[in-house]
Design an enzyme around this catalytic site. Structure first.
Site, PDB file in Angstrom:
ATOM      1  N   ASN A   9       0.872  -1.175   0.000  1.00 41.92           N
ATOM      2  CA  ASN A   9       0.000   0.000   0.000  1.00 41.92           C
ATOM      3  C   ASN A   9       0.912   1.229   0.000  1.00 41.92           C
ATOM      4  OD1 ASN A   9      -1.825   2.022   0.486  1.00 41.92           O
ATOM      5  ND2 ASN A   9      -2.432   1.297   2.532  1.00 41.92           N
ATOM      6  N   TRP A  10       1.055   1.808  -1.174  1.00 43.87           N
ATOM      7  CA  TRP A  10       1.995   2.943  -1.298  1.00 43.87           C
ATOM      8  C   TRP A  10       1.458   4.205  -0.627  1.00 43.87           C
ATOM      9  CZ3 TRP A  10       4.250   2.963  -7.023  1.00 43.87           C
ATOM     10  CH2 TRP A  10       4.948   1.767  -7.225  1.00 43.87           C
ATOM     11  N   LYS A  11       0.175   4.233  -0.331  1.00 43.83           N
ATOM     12  CA  LYS A  11      -0.474   5.428   0.246  1.00 43.83           C
ATOM     13  C   LYS A  11      -0.172   6.648  -0.633  1.00 43.83           C
ATOM     14  CE  LYS A  11      -0.395   3.221   4.724  1.00 43.83           C
ATOM     15  NZ  LYS A  11      -0.445   3.329   6.178  1.00 43.83           N
ATOM     16  N   HIS A  97      -9.730   0.938   4.398  1.00 46.38           N
ATOM     17  CA  HIS A  97      -8.503   1.186   5.163  1.00 46.38           C
ATOM     18  C   HIS A  97      -8.813   2.137   6.320  1.00 46.38           C
ATOM     19  CE1 HIS A  97      -4.508   2.531   6.248  1.00 46.38           C
ATOM     20  NE2 HIS A  97      -4.070   1.430   5.679  1.00 46.38           N
ATOM     21  N   GLU A  99      -7.303   4.583   7.465  1.00 46.75           N
ATOM     22  CA  GLU A  99      -7.093   6.014   7.177  1.00 46.75           C
ATOM     23  C   GLU A  99      -8.302   6.590   6.438  1.00 46.75           C
ATOM     24  OE1 GLU A  99      -3.198   5.550   5.407  1.00 46.75           O
ATOM     25  OE2 GLU A  99      -2.473   4.925   7.378  1.00 46.75           O
ATOM     26  N   GLU A 169      -5.977  -5.205  10.048  1.00 49.36           N
ATOM     27  CA  GLU A 169      -4.968  -4.200  10.362  1.00 49.36           C
ATOM     28  C   GLU A 169      -5.338  -3.510  11.673  1.00 49.36           C
ATOM     29  OE1 GLU A 169      -2.760  -2.839   6.573  1.00 49.36           O
ATOM     30  OE2 GLU A 169      -4.531  -1.595   6.787  1.00 49.36           O
ATOM     31  N   GLY A 175       1.740   2.117  10.891  1.00 50.65           N
ATOM     32  CA  GLY A 175       2.677   3.232  10.819  1.00 50.65           C
ATOM     33  C   GLY A 175       3.288   3.612  12.155  1.00 50.65           C
ATOM     34  N   SER A 215       2.778  -2.214  10.525  1.00 49.02           N
ATOM     35  CA  SER A 215       4.204  -2.263  10.860  1.00 49.02           C
ATOM     36  C   SER A 215       4.834  -3.627  10.557  1.00 49.02           C
ATOM     37  CB  SER A 215       4.442  -1.861  12.314  1.00 49.02           C
ATOM     38  OG  SER A 215       4.058  -0.504  12.512  1.00 49.02           O
ATOM     39  N   GLY A 236       2.575  -1.180   4.323  1.00 45.90           N
ATOM     40  CA  GLY A 236       2.617   0.251   4.038  1.00 45.90           C
ATOM     41  C   GLY A 236       4.050   0.720   3.836  1.00 45.90           C
ATOM     42  N   GLY A 237       4.609   1.333   4.867  1.00 48.34           N
ATOM     43  CA  GLY A 237       5.939   1.948   4.782  1.00 48.34           C
ATOM     44  C   GLY A 237       6.993   1.053   4.154  1.00 48.34           C
TER      45      GLY A 237
HETATM   46  P1  PGA Z   1       2.349   0.211   7.743  1.00 44.39           P
HETATM   47  O1  PGA Z   1       0.924   0.400   7.025  1.00 44.39           O
HETATM   48  O2  PGA Z   1       2.918  -1.074   7.178  1.00 44.39           O
HETATM   49  O3  PGA Z   1       3.145   1.412   7.334  1.00 44.39           O
HETATM   50  O4  PGA Z   1       2.107   0.110   9.193  1.00 44.39           O
HETATM   51  C1  PGA Z   1       0.092  -0.682   6.745  1.00 44.39           C
HETATM   52  C2  PGA Z   1      -1.155  -0.169   6.084  1.00 44.39           C
HETATM   53  O5  PGA Z   1      -1.628   0.920   6.447  1.00 44.39           O
HETATM   54  O6  PGA Z   1      -1.710  -0.829   5.181  1.00 44.39           O
END
Ligand code: PGA
Length: 252
Positions: A9-11, A97, A99, A169, A175, A215, A236-237
């Site tokens: 997930n590049w966000k 998600h 967010e 998640e 994050g 994470s 994500g990251g």
């Molecule tokens: P993260 O994000 O790996 O940076 O914690 C995961 C996500 O939001 O899908």
């Protein structure tokens, strides 16, 4: 047979050139190191979709979006429809998600219609669920996840449901650098599989891919993926760095 998947997930990261460079690097890597049955999905910003899609030739390396609108088309300035996403060749879309739920006020009802619209347009849905820290502390995390799945997903026919992937998640792990322990992940994944079984039966539950996200990185992916109900990750990251992401995929 349930599919093993790692989705990145590049966000809202990387401009077009940076995104293409990463996609190209991953494509070369997975051409040289075949995924052999696993699938890797790059969930990019909308503007990257067409260009990134054109670069991917490695078997099992696919791409998708991070959101879609719930309407078919029309006067929704700034929005992107599921059919537009599909027209780029993208195969998947992340919905629900945390967010989107917290920053953009997306509720269960909206997610239910987004999911239906995505499926109508031939996209596979990666449907996210997960509790915030206070809910885990209050010991209502199972109830929260159950509600999210029942309201957002379980209205689907069995046939449609089988085109969805669930991503658990825990919001407190996204994050933050704090990961759910392998036992916490397994416990919730097995709970989720039980809910699917109650609703859609044993065979569908056994075939459902349930990803862990929050994470997840190269240093902890193997112990998370070692659990019998964890079928991969939503990253994500760590999906923004080629070596890190490849190493996570190799742990699966
Ligand atoms: P993260 O994000 O790996 O940076 O914690 C995961 C996500 O939001 O899908």
């Amino acid at each position: 047979m349930r599919k093993k998947i790692v989705a990145g997930n590049w966000k809202m990261n990387m401009n077009l050139n940076e995104g293409m460079a990463l996609a190209d690097g991953l494509n070369e890597y997975f051409k040289a190191n075949p995924l052999s049955g696993k699938e890797v999905i790059l969930c990019t910003p909308f503007i990257h979709l067409g260009m990134v899609g054109g670069l991917l030739t490695a078997p099992g390396l696919t791409f998708g979006a991070q959101n879609c609108n719930d309407h078919k088309s029309g006067a929704y300035t700034g929005e992107v429809s599921a059919s537009m996403i599909r027209s780029t060749g993208a195969g998947s879309v992340i919905l629900g998600h945390s967010e989107r739920r917290t920053l953009y006020g997306e509720n269960d009802e909206l997610l239910e219609s987004k999911t239906a619209e995505a499926l109508r347009n031939g996209l596979r849905v990666i449907f996210c669920c997960g509790e915030v820290f206070a809910e885990r502390e209050g010991n209502i995390h199972f109830d929260v996840v159950k509600r999210q799945l029942e309201k957002g997903l379980f209205g689907l026919s069995a046939e449609d449901f089988r085109r969805c992937v669930i991503a658990y998640e825990p919001v407190w792990a996204i994050g933050t650098g704090v990961t759910a322990s392998p036992a916490q992940a397994q416990e919730m994944h097995s709970f989720i599989r039980g809910l699917v079984e109650k609703k859609y039966g044993k065979e569908t539950a056994g075939d459902t891919t349930i990803l862990y996200g929050g994470s997840c990185k190269a240093s902890n992916a193997a112990e998370l993926f070692a659990n019998s109900d964890v079928d991969g990750g939503l990253i994500g990251g760590a999906s923004l760095v080629k070596e890190e992401f490849c190493s996570i995929v190799n742990s699966l």
